[in-house]
Design a protein around this motif. Structure first.
Motif, short mmCIF file in Angstrom:
data_model
loop_
_atom_site.label_atom_id
_atom_site.label_comp_id
_atom_site.label_asym_id
_atom_site.label_seq_id
_atom_site.Cartn_x
_atom_site.Cartn_y
_atom_site.Cartn_z
N UNK A 176 -9.18 18.15 8.62
CA UNK A 176 -9.54 16.86 8.04
C UNK A 176 -8.79 16.53 6.76
N UNK A 177 -7.54 16.95 6.65
CA UNK A 177 -6.76 16.69 5.44
C UNK A 177 -6.37 15.21 5.37
N UNK A 178 -6.56 14.62 4.20
CA UNK A 178 -6.22 13.20 3.98
C UNK A 178 -5.50 13.04 2.65
N UNK A 179 -4.50 12.17 2.63
CA UNK A 179 -3.79 11.86 1.39
C UNK A 179 -3.07 10.52 1.55
N UNK A 180 -2.68 9.95 0.43
CA UNK A 180 -1.93 8.69 0.42
C UNK A 180 -0.83 8.80 -0.62
N UNK A 181 0.40 8.52 -0.20
CA UNK A 181 1.56 8.66 -1.08
C UNK A 181 2.13 7.28 -1.37
N UNK A 182 2.12 6.91 -2.64
CA UNK A 182 2.64 5.59 -2.98
C UNK A 182 4.16 5.61 -3.02
N UNK A 198 0.81 -1.20 0.00
CA UNK A 198 0.00 0.00 0.00
C UNK A 198 0.84 1.25 0.00
N UNK A 199 0.26 2.39 0.41
CA UNK A 199 0.99 3.66 0.43
C UNK A 199 2.18 3.61 1.39
N UNK A 200 3.22 4.35 1.07
CA UNK A 200 4.34 4.48 1.99
C UNK A 200 3.95 5.39 3.15
N UNK A 201 3.23 6.48 2.82
CA UNK A 201 2.77 7.43 3.83
C UNK A 201 1.29 7.68 3.61
N UNK A 202 0.55 7.70 4.69
CA UNK A 202 -0.89 7.94 4.59
C UNK A 202 -1.32 8.84 5.73
N UNK A 203 -2.09 9.86 5.41
CA UNK A 203 -2.66 10.76 6.42
C UNK A 203 -4.18 10.65 6.35
N UNK A 204 -4.80 10.53 7.50
CA UNK A 204 -6.26 10.37 7.56
C UNK A 204 -6.86 11.41 8.50
N UNK A 205 -7.64 12.31 7.94
CA UNK A 205 -8.39 13.28 8.73
C UNK A 205 -7.54 14.16 9.62
N UNK A 252 -3.58 17.60 15.85
CA UNK A 252 -4.55 17.72 16.93
C UNK A 252 -5.55 16.58 16.85
N UNK A 253 -5.94 16.24 15.63
CA UNK A 253 -6.81 15.09 15.38
C UNK A 253 -6.33 14.39 14.13
N UNK A 254 -6.68 13.11 14.00
CA UNK A 254 -6.31 12.36 12.82
C UNK A 254 -5.10 11.48 13.06
N UNK A 255 -4.70 10.75 12.02
CA UNK A 255 -3.61 9.78 12.14
C UNK A 255 -2.72 9.83 10.92
N UNK A 256 -1.43 9.57 11.13
CA UNK A 256 -0.45 9.47 10.06
C UNK A 256 0.20 8.09 10.14
N UNK A 257 0.28 7.41 8.99
CA UNK A 257 0.87 6.09 8.93
C UNK A 257 2.11 6.12 8.05
N UNK A 258 3.17 5.50 8.55
CA UNK A 258 4.36 5.25 7.74
C UNK A 258 4.37 3.75 7.50
N UNK A 259 4.09 3.34 6.27
CA UNK A 259 3.84 1.92 6.02
C UNK A 259 2.60 1.51 6.78
N UNK A 269 14.89 4.76 -5.94
CA UNK A 269 13.72 4.20 -5.26
C UNK A 269 13.19 5.03 -4.13
N UNK A 270 13.55 6.32 -4.07
CA UNK A 270 13.08 7.17 -2.98
C UNK A 270 11.69 7.72 -3.29
N UNK A 271 11.01 8.14 -2.25
CA UNK A 271 9.72 8.83 -2.36
C UNK A 271 9.93 10.25 -1.87
N UNK A 272 9.49 11.23 -2.66
CA UNK A 272 9.72 12.64 -2.31
C UNK A 272 8.40 13.38 -2.26
#
Length: 233
Positions: free
Chosen positions: A35-41, A11-18, A70-77, A204-207
């Motif tokens: 509530x900003x959300x995005x997914x970076x492959x 899946x995404x390398x980085x994902x931000x949800x809400x 303040x709210x929401x979650x960030x995922x690395x992998x 192979x980096x993600x920028x």
């Protein structure tokens, strides 16, 4: 140079949800992100655009574990990073993330090589690898022949490339760059973008970068727009 080996994520390398970020309290509170959300492959070059004050830098800092939402979650992998201790967040930044600042932030009395080597020491890379890692990083940005020069002996574009070499020397999988071409003319800005595209394609980096430069938006793989604290894809 290839990025350091790690768990493979489909899946995404980085994902931000809400992601919501509020500065201050009570009547003085200012909401920058709503509530900003995005997914970076993985292995992509992504731009975040928006007018001044739109929250681009705040979002970048949150994605890079420099700040907490303040709210929401960030995922690395697969790992949610917001709840990590400060020690673990520092370890994540040192091992997996490279940061490039708009002001270059080079140590003025250190040569290009010494600036990069100093960053390797901070990242905890074994001393025996410092020279090979630093030289390889400077070679990737086209500055191997200038590595003994100090910042005041270099052009703005060369200083920015030293900053890039410093950020990639420890072989991170994610690079975060805040307005990397804002202080450069168009020719030097394109040199920096050429380095970025090569790092994505060949290393192979993600920028993820913030920008308001329309020309750059034609080069990147994907553009996210920030409007009123929300992502407009």
């Amino acid at each position: 140079m290839k990025t350091a080996a790690g768990p493979r994520h489909e899946g995404p390398l980085v994902r931000a949800e809400g992601i919501t970020k509020v500065f201050g309290h009570g009547t003085g509170a200012v909401t920058v992100l709503q509530g900003a959300s995005l997914a970076i492959r993985p292995q992509s070059l992504v731009a975040i655009k928006g007018r001044s004050g739109s929250g681009k830098t705040t979002l970048l800092n949150i994605l890079g574990a420099l700040d907490r939402p303040t709210e929401g979650a960030v995922y690395y992998g697969d790992a949610e990073i917001g709840g990590l201790s400060e020690h673990k967040r520092n370890k994540l930044r040192r091992s997996k993330i490279g940061l490039i600042f708009q002001s270059f932030a080079l140590v003025p009395m250190m040569s290009a090589y010494e600036n990069v080597e100093f960053a390797l020491r901070i990242a905890g890379i074994p001393a025996a690898s410092h020279r090979s890692y630093a030289v390889e990083a400077l070679e990737l940005v086209g500055l191997k022949d200038r590595m003994r020069h100090r910042p005041f002996e270099m052009s703005g574009g060369e200083q920015q490339r030293v900053a890039i070499a410093r950020a990639i020397a420890h072989k991170p999988s994610l690079i975060l760059s805040d307005e990397p071409t804002a202080e450069l003319d168009s020719r030097m800005g394109l040199q920096v973008m050429r380095v970025f595209t090569d790092l994505v394609k060949h290393e192979g980096m993600t920028i993820i970068m913030t920008t308001h430069d329309a020309a750059i938006m034609e080069i990147v793989d994907h553009v996210y727009a920030l409007e009123d604290g929300r992502i407009v894809d």
